[in-house]
Design an enzyme around this catalytic site. Sequence first.
Site, PDB file in Angstrom:
ATOM      1  N   LYS A 162       0.859  -1.183   0.000  1.00 33.30           N
ATOM      2  CA  LYS A 162       0.000   0.000   0.000  1.00 33.30           C
ATOM      3  C   LYS A 162       0.892   1.229   0.000  1.00 33.30           C
ATOM      4  O   LYS A 162       1.683   1.446   0.909  1.00 33.30           O
ATOM      5  CB  LYS A 162      -0.901  -0.009   1.233  1.00 33.30           C
ATOM      6  CG  LYS A 162      -1.753   1.241   1.344  1.00 33.30           C
ATOM      7  CD  LYS A 162      -2.773   1.158   2.447  1.00 33.30           C
ATOM      8  CE  LYS A 162      -3.526   2.475   2.577  1.00 33.30           C
ATOM      9  NZ  LYS A 162      -4.526   2.447   3.645  1.00 33.30           N
ATOM     10  N   LYS A 212      -2.242  -1.512  -3.882  1.00 31.95           N
ATOM     11  CA  LYS A 212      -3.095  -0.332  -3.835  1.00 31.95           C
ATOM     12  C   LYS A 212      -2.256   0.923  -3.941  1.00 31.95           C
ATOM     13  O   LYS A 212      -1.280   1.021  -3.211  1.00 31.95           O
ATOM     14  CB  LYS A 212      -3.852  -0.375  -2.506  1.00 31.95           C
ATOM     15  CG  LYS A 212      -4.727   0.801  -2.238  1.00 31.95           C
ATOM     16  CD  LYS A 212      -5.359   0.638  -0.893  1.00 31.95           C
ATOM     17  CE  LYS A 212      -6.033   1.949  -0.576  1.00 31.95           C
ATOM     18  NZ  LYS A 212      -6.242   2.167   0.792  1.00 31.95           N
TER      19      LYS A 212
HETATM   20  C1  PBG Z   1      -7.260   3.280   5.453  1.00 35.82           C
HETATM   21  C2  PBG Z   1      -7.672   3.202   4.034  1.00 35.82           C
HETATM   22  C3  PBG Z   1      -7.574   4.207   3.076  1.00 35.82           C
HETATM   23  C4  PBG Z   1      -8.102   3.693   1.903  1.00 35.82           C
HETATM   24  C5  PBG Z   1      -8.523   2.398   2.166  1.00 35.82           C
HETATM   25  N1  PBG Z   1      -8.231   2.109   3.492  1.00 35.82           N
HETATM   26  C6  PBG Z   1      -7.124   5.605   3.220  1.00 35.82           C
HETATM   27  C7  PBG Z   1      -5.725   5.955   3.417  1.00 35.82           C
HETATM   28  O1  PBG Z   1      -4.820   5.138   3.508  1.00 35.82           O
HETATM   29  O2  PBG Z   1      -5.527   7.171   3.524  1.00 35.82           O
HETATM   30  C8  PBG Z   1      -8.186   4.431   0.621  1.00 35.82           C
HETATM   31  C9  PBG Z   1      -9.123   3.876  -0.385  1.00 35.82           C
HETATM   32  C10 PBG Z   1      -9.422   4.784  -1.518  1.00 35.82           C
HETATM   33  O3  PBG Z   1      -8.762   5.824  -1.742  1.00 35.82           O
HETATM   34  O4  PBG Z   1     -10.377   4.480  -2.230  1.00 35.82           O
HETATM   35  N2  PBG Z   1      -8.309   2.921   6.316  1.00 35.82           N
END
Ligand code: PBG
Length: 326
Positions: free
Chosen positions: A195, A248
Amino acid sequence: MSFPIHRLRRLRQNAPLRHLVRETRLSVDQLIYPLFVMHGKSGKAEISSMPGQYRLTIPELLKETAEAHRLGISAVILFGIPKVKDEVGSEGYDPDGIVQQAIRAIKDQTPELLVITDVCIDEYTSHGHCGIVKNGKILNDETIDLLARMALTHAEAGADIVAPSDMMDGRVGAIRMALDESGFEDMPILAYAAKYASCFYAPFRDAADSTPQFGDRKSYQMDPANRLEALREVALDIDEGADMIMVKPALPYLDIIREIRDRIDLPIAAYQVSGEYSMIKAAALKGWIDEDRTILESHLCIKRAGADIILSYFAKDVARMLRAGT
Ligand code: PBG
């Protein structure tokens, strides 16, 4: 292999021929639909930076999940908007928190629909970070204890899969141990393994009101410049017990998906995140691209890169188009 003996256009002449030789196919049962759930008796609120996506109260959430299920979508992933945010994200691991209530409601109505939960405290903390903060530092080990607690409340409420998205070190192992100790040894973990600290999450943070109040997430999410580190993250999560892993965002990171696909044999999910969604939506609203075709192409490319599963705010659109044979 040379012209004129070979003509690659022979197999492109018409739709049935093209379909016959198609290498990649989208499939509705490999889509995961993300949903935002909030407190309240009724109604929903559109997310201004994500046209067509809403913060849903439970009655509205149940309409969405019923529709998703009817369309053949296998799973939803839930994000909660708490009543109050505090320093330690208490509602995140409250057995009666909004996500825990939502899980019970969905499982009651549509037991066959898989309910996945995002395990992370950023939606629940007043500072917006994914961990406990002390003297401006995001603490790792204290945070993973809370994440394990949170995952357990999701399991107890009836979730089918937990998906830790916090990027603390050791959290998959901590969650696996907590689940196993409480008799949830069969609950799969979908780890957000690679991520990235991406600007493509901006609309999500608007939706969940989770923009960090100070600093950024670069001390825990990955540097977009790094490829090898993604492989280390994935290897560690698998060692700790991840059953599926996630990359991601999706489209800007197709090379990472491919690299992981070539090396590991676990199912891979890719998340087409909020910013990817909103860019397509915005361009389509301006009439600059064809929305449906862009949706299909972007999902197809994520699959071609090697993802098995796609988390997508367009899940219902893709399902409808597949059903119509587009
Ligand atoms: C954290 C989380 C995020 C997303 C999914 N889980 C936000 C982040 O890391 O700031 C982002 C998903 C998206 O942008 O669609 N709980």
